[in-house]
Design a protein around this motif. Structure first.
Motif, mmCIF file in Angstrom:
data_model
loop_
_atom_site.group_PDB
_atom_site.id
_atom_site.type_symbol
_atom_site.label_atom_id
_atom_site.label_comp_id
_atom_site.label_asym_id
_atom_site.label_seq_id
_atom_site.Cartn_x
_atom_site.Cartn_y
_atom_site.Cartn_z
ATOM 1 N N TRP A 45 26.575 4.387 4.254
ATOM 2 C CA TRP A 45 25.744 3.846 3.767
ATOM 3 C C TRP A 45 25.486 4.335 1.978
ATOM 4 O O TRP A 45 25.703 5.680 1.999
ATOM 5 N N THR A 54 17.172 2.230 6.369
ATOM 6 C CA THR A 54 18.570 1.012 5.463
ATOM 7 C C THR A 54 18.881 0.044 6.968
ATOM 8 O O THR A 54 18.676 0.179 7.977
ATOM 9 N N ASP A 58 23.806 -3.514 6.157
ATOM 10 C CA ASP A 58 23.940 -2.151 4.882
ATOM 11 C C ASP A 58 24.592 -1.544 4.971
ATOM 12 O O ASP A 58 25.284 -0.377 4.364
ATOM 13 N N LYS A 59 24.647 -0.809 6.199
ATOM 14 C CA LYS A 59 25.879 0.375 6.930
ATOM 15 C C LYS A 59 27.377 -0.363 7.657
ATOM 16 O O LYS A 59 27.281 -1.557 7.907
#
Length: 99
Positions: A45, A54, A58-59
């Protein structure tokens, strides 16, 4: 670029996860035991936040064999991800103040 010797050994990964960063890209490697086999799960990420801070969306994640070859493939995958998205990773520091 990341190299194999940047990642710790199989015995280390059996005990705990390994995290690092490369020019705006953060990553995490960890062992996951399944019913039939053991895998190396790798996540990456944009900086600046930790894995836990996170959002999952978003990973990006991938799975590899939990072996020396799997670690090498994981390093190659991380390098490919960085090459494909290097502009985003290089600008990651611009987002450090987002909420």
């Amino acid at each position: 670029m990341l190299e194999r010797n940047d990642v710790l050994s199989i015995p280390y990964l059996k005990k705990t996860s390994f995290s690092g960063s490369y020019q705006g890209m953060r990553f995490l490697m960890r062992m996951e035991k399944g019913d039939e086999d053991t895998k190396l799960r790798v996540s990456c990420w944009e900086e600046p936040y930790s894995y836990e801070a996170t959002k999952d969306e978003d990973k990006v994640e991938a799975e590899f064999d939990f072996s020396e070859d799997g670690i090498k493939r994981a390093v190659d995958w991380l390098n490919d991800r960085w090459k494909e998205h290097q502009d985003e990773y290089k600008r990651a520091g611009e987002h450090w103040d987002r909420s």
